[in-house]
Motif scaffolding. Structure first.
Motif, PDB file in Angstrom:
ATOM      1  N   THR A 261      46.850  43.722  38.970  1.00 43.02           N
ATOM      2  CA  THR A 261      46.266  45.025  39.328  1.00 43.02           C
ATOM      3  C   THR A 261      46.750  46.063  38.327  1.00 43.02           C
ATOM      4  O   THR A 261      47.933  46.113  38.008  1.00 43.02           O
TER       5      THR A 261
ATOM      6  N   HIS B 125      40.912  48.116  41.519  1.00 45.21           N
ATOM      7  CA  HIS B 125      41.710  47.954  40.308  1.00 45.21           C
ATOM      8  C   HIS B 125      42.327  46.564  40.158  1.00 45.21           C
ATOM      9  O   HIS B 125      43.217  46.379  39.335  1.00 45.21           O
ATOM     10  N   ASP B 126      41.851  45.608  40.954  1.00 44.90           N
ATOM     11  CA  ASP B 126      42.315  44.220  40.836  1.00 44.90           C
ATOM     12  C   ASP B 126      41.458  43.530  39.788  1.00 44.90           C
ATOM     13  O   ASP B 126      40.331  43.118  40.059  1.00 44.90           O
TER      14      ASP B 126
END
Length: 271
Positions: free
Chosen positions: A107, A91-92
């Motif tokens: 993020t 999720h970065d």
């Protein structure tokens, strides 16, 4: 959702590491979050010096000479400084790399956040132009709140959570400030006295200032800009404590839904 103290904690955490340094690269791993991320952002920022990291409401503003990058953390986002060799996780979504080796990493697991660009003054941006005063400034005071509340039938809690009235008073801190001011959240805003407005504005300022000093509130997903969680949750008087004894009178705190948000108060201490 990160509220004003969490966003301000993030701002204070990242600014010393990136302000005054030049962007060397921007890596976009997603084309959009809540809205599309400008595809030309890597070109706009490369070889540009970041002058400062500011905040307006819950928006973070990365200031460059030719414009601002606007970031919103959404429901579960975080903005952290990480080591240059730290690999990105699922999720970065965005990395902004600087000449000093720092990497600013955005993020956002739920992708309700935002990263936008504006060349115009931020105050004129469509997302910011209608925002009310910052709660920790002199512009937000008893006279202002009293004037804005007149003839309002809506609940006072709903009023102080309206970003057009005052920015950044989210659900957690609205619950806490109303408890400390002794005001029942469901009371009609137009019926609140000037003295009550004095107590409420003072407690909003105090609760937010204390939360910022302690790094925000840890609830579910929030972590600060340094990767550490906030600690204000240890001092919450009412939020998340429905059915537990009031810290003042000992009676069970009542939890209801008000404006579709969880609202906890003491039926004896708040009137």
């Amino acid at each position: 959702m990160p509220e004003l103290p969490e966003v301000e904690t993030t701002r204070r955490g990242i600014e010393p590491h990136v302000a005054g340094h030049t962007v060397t690269a921007v890596e976009l791993r997603r084309a959009r979050l809540r809205w599309p991320i400008p595809a030309d952002l890597p070109v706009l920022l490369k070889r540009r010096k970041l002058l400062s990291v500011n905040r307006r409401g819950k928006y973070l503003l990365l200031r460059f000479t030719h414009g601002h990058a606007l970031l919103h953390l959404g429901m579960s986002g975080s903005l952290r400084v990480v080591a240059a060799d730290q690999p990105p996780r699922k999720h970065d979504h965005v990395d902004i790399r600087f000449g000093n080796g720092a990497v600013l990493r955005f993020t956002d697991p739920r992708r309700f956040g935002a990263l936008l660009w504006t060349a115009e003054p931020p105050a004129e941006h469509s997302l910011l132009r209608h925002l009310g005063p910052e709660p920790l400034t002199e512009a937000f005071n008893a006279d202002y709140l009293f004037a804005r509340s007149r003839k309002r039938k809506q609940a006072v809690k709903t009023l102080i959570m309206d970003s057009a009235v005052v920015v950044g008073v989210g659900n957690i801190y609205a619950n806490e400030a109303l408890y400390l001011a002794g005001i029942r959240p469901s009371r009609a805003a137009g019926g609140i006295s000037r003295a009550a407005c004095e107590a409420l504005t003072a407690n909003i300022k105090e609760v937010l200032a204390k939360a910022i000093a302690q790094g925000g509130t840890t609830l579910r997903d929030f972590v600060g800009g340094d990767g550490k969680p906030g600690y204000f949750k240890q001092q919450l008087w009412v939020y998340g404590r429905g059915g537990q004894p009031c810290g003042r009178c000992g009676k069970p705190l009542k939890e209801v839904r008000l404006g579709q948000r969880s609202t906890v108060y003491c039926t004896a201490c708040q009137r």
